[in-house]
Design a protein around this motif. Structure first.
Motif, PDB file in Angstrom:
ATOM      1  N   ASN A 189       0.774  -1.458  -0.201  1.00 58.23           N
ATOM      2  CA  ASN A 189       0.282  -0.550  -0.199  1.00 58.23           C
ATOM      3  C   ASN A 189       1.154   1.367   0.339  1.00 58.23           C
ATOM      4  O   ASN A 189       0.659   2.837   0.074  1.00 58.23           O
ATOM      5  CB  ASN A 189      -1.646   0.291   1.372  1.00 58.23           C
ATOM      6  CG  ASN A 189      -1.957  -1.771   1.537  1.00 58.23           C
ATOM      7  OD1 ASN A 189      -2.615  -1.397   0.195  1.00 58.23           O
ATOM      8  ND2 ASN A 189      -2.272  -2.104   2.402  1.00 58.23           N
ATOM      9  N   LEU A 190       2.349   1.193  -0.693  1.00 52.79           N
ATOM     10  CA  LEU A 190       2.912   2.189   0.276  1.00 52.79           C
ATOM     11  C   LEU A 190       3.770   2.717  -1.517  1.00 52.79           C
ATOM     12  O   LEU A 190       2.810   1.836  -2.717  1.00 52.79           O
ATOM     13  CB  LEU A 190       4.295   1.811   0.340  1.00 52.79           C
ATOM     14  CG  LEU A 190       4.177   1.750   1.852  1.00 52.79           C
ATOM     15  CD1 LEU A 190       5.428   1.144   2.409  1.00 52.79           C
ATOM     16  CD2 LEU A 190       3.815   2.923   2.802  1.00 52.79           C
ATOM     17  N   ASP A 191       3.632   4.140  -2.299  1.00 56.95           N
ATOM     18  CA  ASP A 191       3.785   3.882  -3.333  1.00 56.95           C
ATOM     19  C   ASP A 191       5.058   4.111  -3.877  1.00 56.95           C
ATOM     20  O   ASP A 191       6.040   5.096  -3.693  1.00 56.95           O
ATOM     21  CB  ASP A 191       3.891   6.466  -3.576  1.00 56.95           C
ATOM     22  CG  ASP A 191       4.014   6.377  -4.971  1.00 56.95           C
ATOM     23  OD1 ASP A 191       3.804   5.948  -5.851  1.00 56.95           O
ATOM     24  OD2 ASP A 191       4.064   7.672  -4.725  1.00 56.95           O
ATOM     25  N   LEU A 192       5.994   2.922  -3.841  1.00 51.09           N
ATOM     26  CA  LEU A 192       7.050   2.797  -4.186  1.00 51.09           C
ATOM     27  C   LEU A 192       6.899   1.261  -4.803  1.00 51.09           C
ATOM     28  O   LEU A 192       6.280   0.825  -4.459  1.00 51.09           O
ATOM     29  CB  LEU A 192       7.845   1.989  -3.207  1.00 51.09           C
ATOM     30  CG  LEU A 192       7.965   2.995  -1.468  1.00 51.09           C
ATOM     31  CD1 LEU A 192       8.423   2.780  -0.789  1.00 51.09           C
ATOM     32  CD2 LEU A 192       8.737   4.140  -2.384  1.00 51.09           C
ATOM     33  N   GLU A 193       7.988   1.450  -5.636  1.00 56.83           N
ATOM     34  CA  GLU A 193       8.103   0.002  -6.661  1.00 56.83           C
ATOM     35  C   GLU A 193       8.944  -1.502  -5.949  1.00 56.83           C
ATOM     36  O   GLU A 193      10.355  -0.125  -6.104  1.00 56.83           O
ATOM     37  CB  GLU A 193       8.999   0.070  -8.291  1.00 56.83           C
ATOM     38  CG  GLU A 193       7.565   1.025  -8.733  1.00 56.83           C
ATOM     39  CD  GLU A 193       6.495   0.680  -9.245  1.00 56.83           C
ATOM     40  OE1 GLU A 193       6.618  -0.641  -9.430  1.00 56.83           O
ATOM     41  OE2 GLU A 193       5.658   1.089  -9.781  1.00 56.83           O
ATOM     42  N   ILE A 194       8.474  -2.210  -5.835  1.00 55.27           N
ATOM     43  CA  ILE A 194       8.997  -3.462  -4.724  1.00 55.27           C
ATOM     44  C   ILE A 194      10.491  -4.278  -6.338  1.00 55.27           C
ATOM     45  O   ILE A 194       9.639  -4.380  -7.188  1.00 55.27           O
ATOM     46  CB  ILE A 194       9.074  -4.588  -4.530  1.00 55.27           C
ATOM     47  CG1 ILE A 194       9.477  -5.369  -3.364  1.00 55.27           C
ATOM     48  CG2 ILE A 194       7.874  -4.936  -5.424  1.00 55.27           C
ATOM     49  CD1 ILE A 194       8.500  -5.966  -2.450  1.00 55.27           C
TER      50      ILE A 194
ATOM     51  N   ILE B 232       9.895   9.234  -3.108  1.00 51.93           N
ATOM     52  CA  ILE B 232      10.283   8.633  -2.174  1.00 51.93           C
ATOM     53  C   ILE B 232      10.473   8.473  -1.127  1.00 51.93           C
ATOM     54  O   ILE B 232      10.124   7.959  -0.051  1.00 51.93           O
ATOM     55  CB  ILE B 232      11.633   7.934  -2.881  1.00 51.93           C
ATOM     56  CG1 ILE B 232      12.230   6.369  -2.323  1.00 51.93           C
ATOM     57  CG2 ILE B 232      13.067   9.463  -2.769  1.00 51.93           C
ATOM     58  CD1 ILE B 232      13.497   5.667  -3.583  1.00 51.93           C
ATOM     59  N   GLU B 233      10.676  10.058  -0.284  1.00 51.57           N
ATOM     60  CA  GLU B 233      10.632   9.917   0.615  1.00 51.57           C
ATOM     61  C   GLU B 233      10.061   9.946   1.879  1.00 51.57           C
ATOM     62  O   GLU B 233      10.299   9.026   3.232  1.00 51.57           O
ATOM     63  CB  GLU B 233      11.033  11.817   1.111  1.00 51.57           C
ATOM     64  CG  GLU B 233      12.358  11.999   0.263  1.00 51.57           C
ATOM     65  CD  GLU B 233      13.757  11.529   1.020  1.00 51.57           C
ATOM     66  OE1 GLU B 233      14.069  11.093   2.081  1.00 51.57           O
ATOM     67  OE2 GLU B 233      14.774  11.477   0.499  1.00 51.57           O
ATOM     68  N   GLU B 234       8.508  10.078   1.702  1.00 45.61           N
ATOM     69  CA  GLU B 234       7.693   9.964   2.660  1.00 45.61           C
ATOM     70  C   GLU B 234       7.301   8.469   2.872  1.00 45.61           C
ATOM     71  O   GLU B 234       7.438   7.858   3.521  1.00 45.61           O
ATOM     72  CB  GLU B 234       6.299  10.527   2.021  1.00 45.61           C
ATOM     73  CG  GLU B 234       4.947  10.094   2.893  1.00 45.61           C
ATOM     74  CD  GLU B 234       3.480  10.621   2.014  1.00 45.61           C
ATOM     75  OE1 GLU B 234       2.607  10.117   2.960  1.00 45.61           O
ATOM     76  OE2 GLU B 234       3.912  12.099   1.694  1.00 45.61           O
TER      77      GLU B 234
ATOM     78  N   LYS C 184       8.081   5.369   6.182  1.00 45.92           N
ATOM     79  CA  LYS C 184       6.934   4.371   6.508  1.00 45.92           C
ATOM     80  C   LYS C 184       7.607   3.181   6.872  1.00 45.92           C
ATOM     81  O   LYS C 184       7.535   1.893   7.692  1.00 45.92           O
ATOM     82  CB  LYS C 184       5.660   4.283   5.977  1.00 45.92           C
ATOM     83  CG  LYS C 184       5.173   5.603   6.146  1.00 45.92           C
ATOM     84  CD  LYS C 184       3.868   5.912   4.551  1.00 45.92           C
ATOM     85  CE  LYS C 184       2.951   6.453   4.864  1.00 45.92           C
ATOM     86  NZ  LYS C 184       1.129   6.362   3.899  1.00 45.92           N
ATOM     87  N   LEU C 185       8.204   2.549   5.687  1.00 47.50           N
ATOM     88  CA  LEU C 185       9.320   1.398   6.332  1.00 47.50           C
ATOM     89  C   LEU C 185       9.968   1.686   7.409  1.00 47.50           C
ATOM     90  O   LEU C 185      10.371   0.976   8.250  1.00 47.50           O
ATOM     91  CB  LEU C 185      10.566   1.410   5.109  1.00 47.50           C
ATOM     92  CG  LEU C 185       9.077   1.045   3.832  1.00 47.50           C
ATOM     93  CD1 LEU C 185      10.322   1.191   2.699  1.00 47.50           C
ATOM     94  CD2 LEU C 185       8.643  -0.901   3.998  1.00 47.50           C
TER      95      LEU C 185
ATOM     96  N   TYR D  65      15.179   2.855  -2.483  1.00 45.94           N
ATOM     97  CA  TYR D  65      15.717   2.666  -0.823  1.00 45.94           C
ATOM     98  C   TYR D  65      15.650   1.429  -0.371  1.00 45.94           C
ATOM     99  O   TYR D  65      14.838   0.514  -0.879  1.00 45.94           O
ATOM    100  CB  TYR D  65      14.361   3.148  -0.408  1.00 45.94           C
ATOM    101  CG  TYR D  65      14.395   3.363   1.199  1.00 45.94           C
ATOM    102  CD1 TYR D  65      15.497   4.324   1.589  1.00 45.94           C
ATOM    103  CD2 TYR D  65      14.177   2.560   1.979  1.00 45.94           C
ATOM    104  CE1 TYR D  65      14.781   4.720   3.160  1.00 45.94           C
ATOM    105  CE2 TYR D  65      13.364   2.313   3.331  1.00 45.94           C
ATOM    106  CZ  TYR D  65      14.455   3.268   4.087  1.00 45.94           C
ATOM    107  OH  TYR D  65      14.617   3.947   5.486  1.00 45.94           O
ATOM    108  N   GLU D  66      16.870   0.626  -0.133  1.00 49.38           N
ATOM    109  CA  GLU D  66      16.821  -0.463   0.425  1.00 49.38           C
ATOM    110  C   GLU D  66      17.012  -1.189   1.972  1.00 49.38           C
ATOM    111  O   GLU D  66      17.436  -0.147   2.903  1.00 49.38           O
ATOM    112  CB  GLU D  66      18.464  -1.071   0.379  1.00 49.38           C
ATOM    113  CG  GLU D  66      18.862  -0.190  -1.304  1.00 49.38           C
ATOM    114  CD  GLU D  66      19.964  -0.867  -0.971  1.00 49.38           C
ATOM    115  OE1 GLU D  66      20.851  -1.874  -1.460  1.00 49.38           O
ATOM    116  OE2 GLU D  66      21.301  -0.756  -2.594  1.00 49.38           O
TER     117      GLU D  66
END
Length: 265
Positions: free
Chosen positions: A100-105, A159-161, A165-166, A184-185
């Motif tokens: 549910n995060l605005d990130l590509e995994i 990417i920051e927000e 959360k992670l 972000y790793e």
């Protein structure tokens, strides 16, 4: 004998993603003189092997420290010297939380990069590293393996927000680092680039003061700090330059070769 640790992007390779002939020749000369050369990278092991071949690591005894220190490979013997994978249940929880995060995994395991949807970042990473690419929408449901890291990507202004959360959710049980403006790793607690160099130094009987580490981004911080000499590339971010013992030329100006020829060879 010196232990020479080299980050890849922005350090070992130029902005055109190549090892220059001068840098290659200088590193091979260093290995011929008995020094240990290690590629220290956040990349998966398969994604660093081509560079190891270019530098003739199998012939001269070079090493790979991959997944930001999560695994160490001796290229001469083809043996994995150390491996620090993430707990399977923790990995599954992180992957599920990130849905549910605005990130590509980007989840590397063995020779495959897994992701949820087709996107420029996972696809570009797989292409660059010459790894297989597999899209699995419900990725958390197939995780029955222990990855060495989980990589997330997003445009720099977004990417920051979500990465924060992670950090808030899993910061106490993982190592987390921003390795590029768009990466972000998340890694197991404990391993780092710096610790992997200390592990290698211990295996080969090299004193910590004889470690030289070259880097340019904040995920190189641990190895710059632990090295006898931490060398920032001329193109390094300001945070790395501030903690380095020496600032060499940029990756497009053979900064590694310049330092080694000036002080070691």
């Amino acid at each position: 004998m010196k232990l020479i640790g080299l980050d890849i992007d922005g350090t070992l390779i130029t902005s055109k993603k190549q090892i220059s002939p001068k840098t290659k020749d200088t590193l091979i000369r260093a290995m011929k003189q008995g020094h240990k050369v290690v590629i220290v990278t956040g990349r998966p092991t398969p994604g660093a092997r081509e560079l190891a071949e270019i530098l003739e690591f199998e012939k001269y005894g070079g090493l790979l420290s991959t997944y930001n220190g999560g695994a160490i490979t001796d290229c001469k013997t083809h043996k994995t010297l150390t491996s620090h994978p993430m707990d399977v249940d923790l990995a599954r929880e992180i992957v599920k939380f990130s849905k549910n995060l605005d990130l590509e995994i980007i989840l590397p395991y063995e020779n495959t990069i897994y992701t949820r949807y087709e996107n420029k970042y996972p696809k570009g990473e797989a292409t660059m590293l010459k790894m297989d690419y597999k899209i699995v929408e419900n990725l958390e449901d197939i995780i029955d393996f222990a990855p060495n890291k989980i990589l997330f990507a997003q445009d720099p202004d977004r990417i920051e927000e979500p990465s924060q959360k992670l950090k808030e959710k899993f910061g106490d049980v993982t190592e987390q680092v921003k390795s590029a403006r768009f990466y972000y790793e998340v890694m197991p607690k404990g391993p780092s680039k710096g610790k992997s160099l200390l592990e290698i130094a211990d295996i080969f009987g090299i004193d910590q003061k004889d470690i030289i580490a070259f880097g340019d981004e904040m995920n190189d911080e641990t190895m710059i700090k632990i090295a006898g000499v931490g060398v920032a590339m001329g193109n390094a971010v300001e945070g790395i330059k501030q903690i380095a013992d020496y600032i060499t030329l940029s990756n497009d100006e053979d900064g590694i070769a310049y330092y080694l020829e000036k002080f070691i060879l």
